[in-house]
Motif scaffolding. Structure first.
Motif, PDB file in Angstrom:
ATOM      1  N   LEU A 148     -11.636  -6.402  23.131  1.00 39.59           N
ATOM      2  CA  LEU A 148     -12.085  -7.372  24.195  1.00 39.59           C
ATOM      3  C   LEU A 148     -11.670  -9.128  23.792  1.00 39.59           C
ATOM      4  N   ARG A 149     -12.166  -9.147  22.561  1.00 32.04           N
ATOM      5  CA  ARG A 149     -11.939 -10.507  21.985  1.00 32.04           C
ATOM      6  C   ARG A 149     -10.633 -11.010  21.936  1.00 32.04           C
ATOM      7  N   ALA A 150      -9.793  -9.956  21.423  1.00 29.24           N
ATOM      8  CA  ALA A 150      -8.393 -10.220  21.410  1.00 29.24           C
ATOM      9  C   ALA A 150      -7.587 -10.458  22.294  1.00 29.24           C
ATOM     10  N   PHE A 151      -7.997  -9.728  23.679  1.00 29.42           N
ATOM     11  CA  PHE A 151      -7.467 -10.035  24.902  1.00 29.42           C
ATOM     12  C   PHE A 151      -7.879 -11.378  25.445  1.00 29.42           C
ATOM     13  N   LEU A 152      -9.124 -11.717  25.290  1.00 28.38           N
ATOM     14  CA  LEU A 152      -9.614 -13.082  25.908  1.00 28.38           C
ATOM     15  C   LEU A 152      -9.225 -14.097  24.848  1.00 28.38           C
ATOM     16  N   GLU A 153      -8.836 -13.994  23.811  1.00 34.72           N
ATOM     17  CA  GLU A 153      -8.399 -14.971  22.804  1.00 34.72           C
ATOM     18  C   GLU A 153      -6.906 -14.873  22.810  1.00 34.72           C
ATOM     19  N   LYS A 154      -6.307 -14.030  23.581  1.00 31.71           N
ATOM     20  CA  LYS A 154      -4.739 -13.922  23.659  1.00 31.71           C
ATOM     21  C   LYS A 154      -4.058 -13.814  22.303  1.00 31.71           C
ATOM     22  N   ARG A 155      -4.384 -12.720  21.469  1.00 35.60           N
ATOM     23  CA  ARG A 155      -4.036 -12.471  20.454  1.00 35.60           C
ATOM     24  C   ARG A 155      -3.903 -10.987  20.277  1.00 35.60           C
ATOM     25  N   LYS A 156      -3.126 -10.336  19.127  1.00 35.59           N
ATOM     26  CA  LYS A 156      -2.998  -9.065  18.846  1.00 35.59           C
ATOM     27  C   LYS A 156      -4.411  -8.546  18.115  1.00 35.59           C
ATOM     28  N   PRO A 157      -4.818  -7.199  18.590  1.00 37.23           N
ATOM     29  CA  PRO A 157      -6.058  -6.876  18.051  1.00 37.23           C
ATOM     30  C   PRO A 157      -5.773  -6.267  16.511  1.00 37.23           C
ATOM     31  N   ASN A 158      -6.623  -6.311  15.549  1.00 38.61           N
ATOM     32  CA  ASN A 158      -6.402  -5.915  14.176  1.00 38.61           C
ATOM     33  C   ASN A 158      -5.872  -4.802  13.621  1.00 38.61           C
ATOM     34  N   TRP A 159      -6.011  -3.716  14.658  1.00 31.57           N
ATOM     35  CA  TRP A 159      -5.146  -2.571  14.361  1.00 31.57           C
ATOM     36  C   TRP A 159      -3.711  -2.550  14.580  1.00 31.57           C
ATOM     37  N   VAL A 160      -3.157  -3.708  15.380  1.00 34.48           N
ATOM     38  CA  VAL A 160      -1.641  -3.780  15.256  1.00 34.48           C
ATOM     39  C   VAL A 160      -1.080  -4.459  14.355  1.00 34.48           C
ATOM     40  N   LYS A 161      -0.324  -3.806  13.504  1.00 40.68           N
ATOM     41  CA  LYS A 161       0.345  -4.009  12.156  1.00 40.68           C
ATOM     42  C   LYS A 161       1.555  -4.720  12.594  1.00 40.68           C
ATOM     43  N   THR A 162       2.044  -5.690  11.871  1.00 38.66           N
ATOM     44  CA  THR A 162       3.329  -6.338  11.830  1.00 38.66           C
ATOM     45  C   THR A 162       4.306  -5.835  10.723  1.00 38.66           C
ATOM     46  N   SER A 163       3.797  -5.076   9.835  1.00 40.82           N
ATOM     47  CA  SER A 163       4.687  -4.826   8.575  1.00 40.82           C
ATOM     48  C   SER A 163       5.666  -3.587   8.780  1.00 40.82           C
ATOM     49  N   PRO A 164       6.601  -3.364   7.965  1.00 43.76           N
ATOM     50  CA  PRO A 164       7.637  -2.146   8.180  1.00 43.76           C
ATOM     51  C   PRO A 164       7.019  -1.060   8.896  1.00 43.76           C
ATOM     52  N   ASN A 165       7.834  -0.067   9.421  1.00 45.67           N
ATOM     53  CA  ASN A 165       7.286   1.065   9.836  1.00 45.67           C
ATOM     54  C   ASN A 165       6.948   2.102   8.929  1.00 45.67           C
ATOM     55  N   THR A 166       7.801   2.166   7.986  1.00 42.78           N
ATOM     56  CA  THR A 166       7.773   3.312   7.019  1.00 42.78           C
ATOM     57  C   THR A 166       7.291   3.070   5.793  1.00 42.78           C
ATOM     58  N   THR A 192       6.325  21.311   5.847  1.00 38.80           N
ATOM     59  CA  THR A 192       6.165  20.230   5.210  1.00 38.80           C
ATOM     60  C   THR A 192       5.266  19.053   5.874  1.00 38.80           C
ATOM     61  N   ILE A 193       4.626  18.149   5.300  1.00 38.78           N
ATOM     62  CA  ILE A 193       3.851  17.334   5.892  1.00 38.78           C
ATOM     63  C   ILE A 193       4.325  16.197   4.930  1.00 38.78           C
ATOM     64  N   THR A 194       4.910  14.904   5.881  1.00 34.15           N
ATOM     65  CA  THR A 194       5.147  13.903   5.526  1.00 34.15           C
ATOM     66  C   THR A 194       4.408  12.526   6.215  1.00 34.15           C
ATOM     67  N   TYR A 195       4.222  11.329   5.604  1.00 37.28           N
ATOM     68  CA  TYR A 195       3.455  10.508   6.042  1.00 37.28           C
ATOM     69  C   TYR A 195       4.322   9.268   6.394  1.00 37.28           C
ATOM     70  N   THR A 196       4.383   8.443   7.562  1.00 32.48           N
ATOM     71  CA  THR A 196       5.204   7.445   7.745  1.00 32.48           C
ATOM     72  C   THR A 196       4.434   6.333   8.378  1.00 32.48           C
ATOM     73  N   HIS A 197       4.666   5.099   8.722  1.00 31.34           N
ATOM     74  CA  HIS A 197       4.021   4.105   9.203  1.00 31.34           C
ATOM     75  C   HIS A 197       2.768   3.867   8.537  1.00 31.34           C
ATOM     76  N   GLN A 198       2.733   3.500   7.061  1.00 34.12           N
ATOM     77  CA  GLN A 198       1.729   3.271   6.392  1.00 34.12           C
ATOM     78  C   GLN A 198       0.823   4.237   6.571  1.00 34.12           C
ATOM     79  N   GLU A 199       1.309   5.520   6.210  1.00 37.52           N
ATOM     80  CA  GLU A 199       0.429   6.551   6.420  1.00 37.52           C
ATOM     81  C   GLU A 199      -0.505   7.029   7.613  1.00 37.52           C
TER      82      GLU A 199
END
Length: 268
Positions: free
Chosen positions: A250-268, A8-15
Motif C-alpha cells: 500500500l505504501r509503495a502504491f501511494l508513493e508511486k514506487r515498486k514494492p520491495n518484493w519486485v527485483k530488478t536483477s537478472p532472471n536466472t 529433476t528440480i532446478t531453481y531460477t530467478h534468484q531461487e
C-alpha cells in the motif's frame, strides 16, 4: 538435496522459482511407483519452502506425461484388491500433495498428457500448453476409470465435460482443452518458454504471501456458506492489510514506487 532418478528440480530467478521436470522420456514420462514417491517427496519439500514464489511442472522431451507406466499396469493385473487399493490411495495422496502446494503452480505442457498426466494438469493453477498437445482421459479404454484423479479433474473442467470425456476416453486437442478450462493458454511450441517466462514475471510482481492467500481463497471459498465466507473474507483482508507485506504494498502504491518484493536483477 534428494537424489531423484525420475525427475529433476532446478531453481531460477534468484531461487524464487523451482522447476520440476519429469525425466522418463523413454516411456513418454509415464510414472511408476518410484516416480510417484519422488513427486510426493519433491512437492513436500517445495511446499515447505517459504522463499518460493512459484513452481513449474513439466516433462522432458516432447511429451508432458503419458500417465501410468505400462510395466506398472502389467504388475497391477496380478495385484490383489488390497494391493490395488494401496496403489490407488498413493496416487490419490500424490494428487492431494501437489494440489495443496501453497505457492502458485504452473503447468508447462510441452506435449501429450494422457490419463494421470491430465490429473497432473488439473492440479496446476496456471496451465500453458503447446498447440500440438493432445489429451485424453483414456482409462475407460482399458476397462478402468480415472478414479483417483477425478476430484481434481471435475473441479477443473466441471461435471458436464467430465461425464463425456470419462466415458468416451476420446482424445482431444489443445483448443478443446482450453475451452473446457483444463488449459489457460495455447502457444506454438517455439513460444512455450517465452510465455512461461512472461507468466513467471507476472507472478514475481505479485506479493508472494498474498499470492499464497489468493490461491487458498480460490480453492476454498466456493464450498463455504454465506456466513463462513463473510467471516473468512473479512478476516483475510484485515490480516493482509495489517501485515508487513500489505503495508509495504500500500505504501509503495501511494508513493508511486515498486514494492520491495519486485527485483530488478537478472532472471536466472
Amino acid at each position: 538435496m534428494t537424489d531423484y532418478q525420475h525427475l529433476t528440480i532446478t531453481y531460477t530467478h534468484q531461487e524464487r522459482v523451482a522447476v520440476v521436470t519429469l525425466r522418463r522420456p523413454e516411456v513418454r514420462n509415464a510414472f511408476n511407483t518410484q516416480t510417484m514417491q519422488e513427486l510426493v517427496n519433491a512437492f513436500q519439500v517445495l511446499g515447505a519452502n517459504m522463499h518460493l514464489h512459484a513452481v513449474v511442472l513439466t516433462g522432458e522431451g516432447t511429451v508432458f506425461c503419458a500417465g501410468a507406466d505400462v510395466n506398472m499396469m502389467q504388475q497391477s493385473v496380478s495385484y490383489t484388491k488390497e494391493q490395488n487399493l494401496e496403489e490407488a490411495l498413493y496416487l490419490s495422496d500424490l494428487m492431494h500433495t501437489i494440489n495443496t502446494l501453497p505457492c502458485p503452480l504452473i503447468g508447462r505442457v510441452n506435449g501429450a498428457a494422457l490419463g494421470g498426466g491430465v490429473g497432473l494438469i488439473a492440479v496446476c493453477d496456471i496451465v500453458i500448453a503447446v498447440e500440438s498437445a493432445r489429451f485424453a482421459l483414456s482409462e475407460v479404454k482399458l476397462g478402468i476409470a480415472p478414479a483417483a484423479i477425478s476430484p481434481y479433474v471435475i473441479r477443473k473442467i466441471g461435471e458436464t465435460h467430465a461425464r463425456a470425456l470419462f466415458m468416451t476416453g476420446e482424445r482431444f486437442g489443445a483448443e478443446r482443452a482450453r475451452q473446457i478450462g483444463l488449459v489457460h493458454t495455447i502457444v506454438p511450441v517455439d513460444e512455450l518458454d517465452e510465455m512461461l517466462e512472461k507468466t513467471i514475471q507476472e507472478l514475481l510482481t505479485s506479493a508472494p504471501e498474498a499470492a499464497r492467500v489468493c490461491k487458498a481463497l480460490a480453492m476454498s471459498i466456493g464450498t463455504m456458506s454465506h456466513e463462513e465466507a463473510r467471516s473468512f473474507t473479512a478476516t483475510t483482508i484485515a490480516t493482509l492489510r495489517t501485515s508487513a507485506e500489505g503495508q509495504e504494498g500500500l505504501r509503495a502504491f501511494l508513493e508511486k514506487r515498486k514494492p520491495n518484493w519486485v527485483k530488478t536483477s537478472p532472471n536466472t
